[in-house]
Write a protein that holds these residues in place. Structure first.
Motif, PDB file in Angstrom:
ATOM      1  N   ALA A   1     149.245  79.954  92.037  1.00  0.00           N
ATOM      2  CA  ALA A   1     148.269  80.574  92.927  1.00  0.00           C
ATOM      3  C   ALA A   1     148.727  80.510  94.378  1.00  0.00           C
ATOM      4  O   ALA A   1     149.449  79.612  94.784  1.00  0.00           O
ATOM      5  CB  ALA A   1     146.933  79.872  92.785  1.00  0.00           C
TER       6      ALA A   1
ATOM      7  N   LYS B   1     143.657  82.742  91.962  1.00  0.00           N
ATOM      8  CA  LYS B   1     143.480  81.453  91.291  1.00  0.00           C
ATOM      9  C   LYS B   1     143.278  81.619  89.794  1.00  0.00           C
ATOM     10  O   LYS B   1     143.393  80.660  89.049  1.00  0.00           O
ATOM     11  CB  LYS B   1     142.258  80.712  91.858  1.00  0.00           C
ATOM     12  CG  LYS B   1     142.332  80.425  93.340  1.00  0.00           C
ATOM     13  CD  LYS B   1     143.530  79.587  93.703  1.00  0.00           C
ATOM     14  CE  LYS B   1     143.562  79.283  95.202  1.00  0.00           C
ATOM     15  NZ  LYS B   1     143.531  80.490  96.042  1.00  0.00           N
ATOM     16  N   TYR B   2     142.937  82.803  89.325  1.00  0.00           N
ATOM     17  CA  TYR B   2     142.545  82.941  87.925  1.00  0.00           C
ATOM     18  C   TYR B   2     143.416  83.916  87.144  1.00  0.00           C
ATOM     19  O   TYR B   2     143.048  84.328  86.049  1.00  0.00           O
ATOM     20  CB  TYR B   2     141.072  83.367  87.835  1.00  0.00           C
ATOM     21  CG  TYR B   2     140.147  82.424  88.550  1.00  0.00           C
ATOM     22  CD1 TYR B   2     139.849  81.180  87.993  1.00  0.00           C
ATOM     23  CD2 TYR B   2     139.587  82.747  89.778  1.00  0.00           C
ATOM     24  CE1 TYR B   2     139.006  80.299  88.643  1.00  0.00           C
ATOM     25  CE2 TYR B   2     138.748  81.867  90.437  1.00  0.00           C
ATOM     26  CZ  TYR B   2     138.461  80.639  89.864  1.00  0.00           C
ATOM     27  OH  TYR B   2     137.627  79.765  90.507  1.00  0.00           O
TER      28      TYR B   2
ATOM     29  N   ALA C   1     142.272  77.482  87.665  1.00  0.00           N
ATOM     30  CA  ALA C   1     143.201  78.022  88.655  1.00  0.00           C
ATOM     31  C   ALA C   1     144.622  77.860  88.131  1.00  0.00           C
ATOM     32  O   ALA C   1     144.873  77.151  87.164  1.00  0.00           O
ATOM     33  CB  ALA C   1     143.043  77.290  89.967  1.00  0.00           C
ATOM     34  N   GLU C   2     145.559  78.505  88.756  1.00  0.00           N
ATOM     35  CA  GLU C   2     146.918  78.476  88.231  1.00  0.00           C
ATOM     36  C   GLU C   2     147.885  77.890  89.237  1.00  0.00           C
ATOM     37  O   GLU C   2     147.716  77.999  90.431  1.00  0.00           O
ATOM     38  CB  GLU C   2     147.361  79.894  87.864  1.00  0.00           C
ATOM     39  CG  GLU C   2     146.633  80.372  86.636  1.00  0.00           C
ATOM     40  CD  GLU C   2     147.081  81.770  86.240  1.00  0.00           C
ATOM     41  OE1 GLU C   2     148.108  82.226  86.773  1.00  0.00           O
ATOM     42  OE2 GLU C   2     146.399  82.377  85.422  1.00  0.00           O
TER      43      GLU C   2
ATOM     44  N   VAL D   1     137.542  75.371  91.596  1.00  0.00           N
ATOM     45  CA  VAL D   1     138.075  75.938  92.836  1.00  0.00           C
ATOM     46  C   VAL D   1     137.178  75.591  94.031  1.00  0.00           C
ATOM     47  O   VAL D   1     137.692  75.153  95.070  1.00  0.00           O
ATOM     48  CB  VAL D   1     138.315  77.464  92.672  1.00  0.00           C
ATOM     49  CG1 VAL D   1     138.472  78.142  94.027  1.00  0.00           C
ATOM     50  CG2 VAL D   1     139.560  77.692  91.812  1.00  0.00           C
TER      51      VAL D   1
ATOM     52  N   LEU E   1     146.652  70.634  92.027  1.00  0.00           N
ATOM     53  CA  LEU E   1     145.792  71.767  92.373  1.00  0.00           C
ATOM     54  C   LEU E   1     145.276  71.710  93.810  1.00  0.00           C
ATOM     55  O   LEU E   1     145.286  72.708  94.529  1.00  0.00           O
ATOM     56  CB  LEU E   1     144.611  71.838  91.390  1.00  0.00           C
ATOM     57  CG  LEU E   1     143.707  73.062  91.522  1.00  0.00           C
ATOM     58  CD1 LEU E   1     144.450  74.346  91.199  1.00  0.00           C
ATOM     59  CD2 LEU E   1     142.483  72.920  90.619  1.00  0.00           C
TER      60      LEU E   1
ATOM     61  N   ARG F   1     138.474  73.524  97.179  1.00  0.00           N
ATOM     62  CA  ARG F   1     138.258  74.072  98.528  1.00  0.00           C
ATOM     63  C   ARG F   1     137.553  73.038  99.408  1.00  0.00           C
ATOM     64  O   ARG F   1     137.927  72.799 100.553  1.00  0.00           O
ATOM     65  CB  ARG F   1     137.433  75.366  98.402  1.00  0.00           C
ATOM     66  CG  ARG F   1     137.278  76.182  99.674  1.00  0.00           C
ATOM     67  CD  ARG F   1     136.001  75.923 100.447  1.00  0.00           C
ATOM     68  NE  ARG F   1     134.793  76.077  99.658  1.00  0.00           N
ATOM     69  CZ  ARG F   1     133.705  75.355  99.877  1.00  0.00           C
ATOM     70  NH1 ARG F   1     133.663  74.420 100.826  1.00  0.00           N
ATOM     71  NH2 ARG F   1     132.642  75.535  99.107  1.00  0.00           N
TER      72      ARG F   1
ATOM     73  N   TYR G   1     145.179  73.954  98.693  1.00  0.00           N
ATOM     74  CA  TYR G   1     144.136  74.248  99.670  1.00  0.00           C
ATOM     75  C   TYR G   1     144.270  73.475 100.961  1.00  0.00           C
ATOM     76  O   TYR G   1     143.308  73.289 101.670  1.00  0.00           O
ATOM     77  CB  TYR G   1     142.756  73.952  99.079  1.00  0.00           C
ATOM     78  CG  TYR G   1     142.362  74.934  98.040  1.00  0.00           C
ATOM     79  CD1 TYR G   1     141.792  76.147  98.397  1.00  0.00           C
ATOM     80  CD2 TYR G   1     142.580  74.671  96.699  1.00  0.00           C
ATOM     81  CE1 TYR G   1     141.440  77.067  97.452  1.00  0.00           C
ATOM     82  CE2 TYR G   1     142.230  75.591  95.743  1.00  0.00           C
ATOM     83  CZ  TYR G   1     141.659  76.781  96.120  1.00  0.00           C
ATOM     84  OH  TYR G   1     141.316  77.682  95.176  1.00  0.00           O
TER      85      TYR G   1
ATOM     86  N   TYR H   1     147.617  74.221  84.717  1.00  0.00           N
ATOM     87  CA  TYR H   1     147.718  73.259  85.807  1.00  0.00           C
ATOM     88  C   TYR H   1     147.620  71.791  85.417  1.00  0.00           C
ATOM     89  O   TYR H   1     147.745  70.918  86.256  1.00  0.00           O
ATOM     90  CB  TYR H   1     146.739  73.586  86.933  1.00  0.00           C
ATOM     91  CG  TYR H   1     145.279  73.596  86.582  1.00  0.00           C
ATOM     92  CD1 TYR H   1     144.553  74.771  86.658  1.00  0.00           C
ATOM     93  CD2 TYR H   1     144.612  72.431  86.210  1.00  0.00           C
ATOM     94  CE1 TYR H   1     143.204  74.797  86.360  1.00  0.00           C
ATOM     95  CE2 TYR H   1     143.272  72.455  85.918  1.00  0.00           C
ATOM     96  CZ  TYR H   1     142.567  73.628  85.990  1.00  0.00           C
ATOM     97  OH  TYR H   1     141.241  73.644  85.711  1.00  0.00           O
TER      98      TYR H   1
ATOM     99  N   LYS I   1     148.973  79.789  98.166  1.00  0.00           N
ATOM    100  CA  LYS I   1     148.553  78.654  98.978  1.00  0.00           C
ATOM    101  C   LYS I   1     147.766  79.180 100.172  1.00  0.00           C
ATOM    102  O   LYS I   1     148.193  80.088 100.858  1.00  0.00           O
ATOM    103  CB  LYS I   1     149.808  77.914  99.440  1.00  0.00           C
ATOM    104  CG  LYS I   1     149.517  76.645 100.188  1.00  0.00           C
ATOM    105  CD  LYS I   1     150.674  75.663 100.081  1.00  0.00           C
ATOM    106  CE  LYS I   1     150.395  74.444 100.932  1.00  0.00           C
ATOM    107  NZ  LYS I   1     150.943  73.236 100.329  1.00  0.00           N
TER     108      LYS I   1
ATOM    109  N   SER J   1     140.971  87.380  87.008  1.00  0.00           N
ATOM    110  CA  SER J   1     140.392  87.729  88.309  1.00  0.00           C
ATOM    111  C   SER J   1     139.540  88.981  88.228  1.00  0.00           C
ATOM    112  O   SER J   1     138.611  89.163  89.013  1.00  0.00           O
ATOM    113  CB  SER J   1     141.503  87.949  89.336  1.00  0.00           C
ATOM    114  OG  SER J   1     142.119  86.724  89.632  1.00  0.00           O
TER     115      SER J   1
END
Lengths: 473, 473
Positions: A7, B65-66, A3-4, B92, B331, B96, B335, B289, A9, B70
């Motif tokens: 990204a 996220k990618y 992930a970056e 991810v 990271l 999550r 979330y 990240y 939120k 993606s």
């Protein structure tokens, strides 16, 4: 890990798993793994070969295999290239694999998730993503030998899981022959068979009504069926009953089925599982593709689960069949040039999980991880934390294959260490004075907080620590 | 088991798995399971908690996220209801899950398949469906203690797998500080870092060219970077080198990074893994990240694999890094409300599999199932096949937990039984005369066909059979 930083939120309310799916973690996973490993052990004991197939198949492979239920299949989006869909069960992928391979015979097993866009009923354990657990014997063998081994495997698995079960068994040829003898028109055999399948949950009067009013069977024919399907008992008894009925035995399907059941009966005795099997003439099983014996495993809930946990929890008492299967000799032929006879069983691992979880809850707190030793330190004023020493000792334990943890703090407090070791049976306690003598203290944990503070355990030489721990575990 | 008799018959040419996916069976599965079980054992030894997440996530969870990748995400079709997509990695879903739960700290592991619509390179082991195997420690702990444990876990795993490895390590703050001191403008730090990441495969001259001509860095600044990144060695040596450079130590990022590395060095020694670790100032790792230490595990192929198997097989010699990871403290904050620092590693199980498979091939034929005993019968004219007796004896073995098979034929031929027992180490041979005395023959199999016929093994009393077999296994 891809992930970056930049990204987007997400807001907390969006954080969920998709409908009908769930995360599994900690104690739940340990119990699920225990069930899977118990089953795998038995599969391997019988020479089972593990098969793993992709989670999605070409859409064409699944098409036309599930009748009306095809609408429950999850399709992948068309992003260019092949059209694919998530697998719906493990039998079609197995048949597809057999069709592709040169394998003539195999005992294959597979435990994997399957996907159905059904209405989820989470409390009852019906999910859109759930596990199936299948064992099938494919190949040409002498009659009823693989069939008997499947039942033996079933019996072993529930022995290992300490679940009391009985296996209801019937034979498609006997069932179909019985319908013929009773006077069911050939085109109504399958639909009448589906009605009989409901005898499990509904009384005879209701099933008869469905046959006569719903399906246009004459009352006389329905009554004749009713006479037959009320018979069940051990194999020799029902075989005797069938053989004494000359009308039945004049039917070639029934005659062949009875011969199968006689062979099976002697094989089940040799395999020492005869006593768990009930020959039930009312067992029908819904699926069309069975060609020989069919069976269904039922459990009586253990009394403690029944009493404590099922009040207000209808789902548990409705758990019903926990494994089922049968012989299907014509399915593989749909996927290639070869016809390979198969017999198999599918274990309802979610239902088994639900029962064992309830049993576990009556037995106290479950562990979330399986750590055996917690390495901790304590000391008075000027306490350094003994971090490097804890690291050295825990490394020794890991090298000996012992499951061990320590607190990732330079100067941990003793009560915090005891708290972190809450579900760990043994503690190794380092103190500066003891270490000078090449010793540590080893003590059983969770003997009560007050006790914990008083009793610092037995002194053990560092060189003997691994051996002493292994003795206690 | 839910297909129907009337289902459409497929033509053989359609029978395949979707592009970039494969079936796993037999010996391949046993090897893969061996790798997974070895890794799981170590994870559990360190108090790891198992997490299992659904194979698909809400599309929103994966979105953004990618970055550019993606486009490789597999979407599920829109069949009404939520929009979902197959998981792309395990990080991810872990983030999550952490965002949804109240967990403050956890050592979580997950071994599961992930999905990428990439161009598959099957011979090199790059598939669209492949396994990831992650261990991460989340939570607030004292500096570098969890980081050191991750490296200790890594070392243990490759010890168990008998693979000779070295771990290259660097620190993002040291790397970024070094770029600042060398004179890289802040907005170019990430892109220059990506260039340095290529030093693995490309010579310095080429990387310098990319920096100067491709990314507009002055030659002077590039040369200064070149001076730094050529340093690597054990931790004390490189720490000493950095501390002696006052220009570097004046940078607060570098100063903090060096303090981390000093702590780490002492912890790795206490964990006895110091000698496997190389501090490499050229290690950059692509992902944005990471915030602290970063690492990459490399293996030198065992000489026998190298010589025998890599001729014409470039893929094996290019296996490259077989595990990698680092600290990522920001990271999880994406979330939810909470920021939870994390450090973790991802094992390239497909690459590890490729190496171990090549090694296995140099060691002779692999077994497809793990059966230990084959129960067979032989006899002269009037031979009955002794089927029930074989069934009784094999049942005894199963009850003792022994993995055993027999041939599912009433009157099996002896050569066929020996053939079926090809990869089984022990045979139990029943003869009518021996059985009358309550005895069977027990013999080591696969001693050569001629030998097989001559030597019928040792006589063993039936009551002692289980004990004798356990002695031999």
């Amino acid at each position: 890990m891809a992930a970056e930083k930049k990204a987007s939120k997400m807001t907390v309310q969006q954080l969920k798993t998709p409908k009908g799916t769930r995360d599994w973690v900690g104690a739940d996973m340990l119990l699920r793994d225990h069930i899977f490993n118990s089953i795998l052990d038995v599969f391997k004991r019988h020479g089972g070969v593990s098969l793993d197939t992709p989670v999605f198949e070409l859409k064409d492979v699944l098409s036309g295999k599930y009748g009306e239920d095809s609408k429950l299949i999850y399709d992948l989006a068309d992003q260019g290239g092949e059209l694919c869909a998530l697998r719906y069960d493990l039998t079609v992928p197995f048949a597809r694999w057999l069709g592709m391979s040169n394998t003539q015979s195999i005992k294959r097993y597979q435990i994997a998730k399957v996907y159905r866009r059904d209405q989820p009923a989470v409390t009852r354990g019906r999910m859109r993503e759930f596990y199936q657990c299948d064992f099938d014997i494919a190949g040409v063998y002498d009659s009823m030998i693989p069939d008997a081994e499947i039942l033996r495997i079933t019996s072993e698995i529930f022995d290992v899981l300490k679940m009391d079960i009985s296996i209801a068994i019937n034979h498609r040829q006997i069932l179909d022959g019985m319908f013929a003898v009773a006077g069911v028109p050939p085109e109504k055999v399958r639909t009448i068979s589906s009605a009989v399948d409901k005898l499990d949950k509904a009384p005879w009067a209701e099933v008869k009504k469905e046959m006569v009013e719903g399906k246009g069977l004459s009352e006389e024919v329905a009554d004749r069926i009713g006479e037959y399907v009320k018979h069940n008992g051990d194999l020799p008894t029902i075989i005797k009953f069938l053989k004494e009925d000359q009308a039945l035995m004049a039917n070639s399907d029934i005659k062949a089925g009875v011969e199968d059941m006689e062979l099976l009966s002697s094989y089940l005795n040799a395999f020492r599982v005869g006593t768990k099997v009930v020959f039930d003439l009312a067992l029908a099983r819904g699926l069309d593709y069975y060609t020989g014996i069919i069976y269904e495993v039922k459990t009586n809930l253990a009394p403690e689960v029944d009493k404590k946990k099922t009040k207000g929890n209808d789902e548990l008492s409705q758990v019903g069949s926990i494994a089922a299967g049968g012989r299907y000799d014509n399915l593989v032929g749909m996927y290639g040039k070869r016809q390979i006879p198969c017999v198999g069983i599918s274990f309802g691992v979610d239902r088994i999980y639900t029962i064992m979880k309830a049993r576990q809850e009556t037995e106290g707190k479950a562990r979330v991880r399986e750590v055996d030793v917690y390495v901790m330190a304590f000391g008075g004023s000027g306490f350094t934390g003994l971090l490097l020493e804890r690291m050295q000792i825990v490394s020794k334990l890991w090298e000996a294959g012992i499951r061990a943890e320590f607190q990732a703090k330079v100067k941990p407090k003793l009560p915090q260490q005891f708290k972190a070791a809450e579900d760990v049976p043994l503690g190794v306690i380092l103190g500066e004075d003891e270490l000078k003598n090449g010793e540590v203290r080893l003590k059983a944990l969770n003997t009560g907080a007050a006790e914990e503070e008083k009793d610092r355990g037995q002194l053990v030489k560092l060189d003997d620590l691994v051996a002493e721990i292994k003795k206690l575990l």
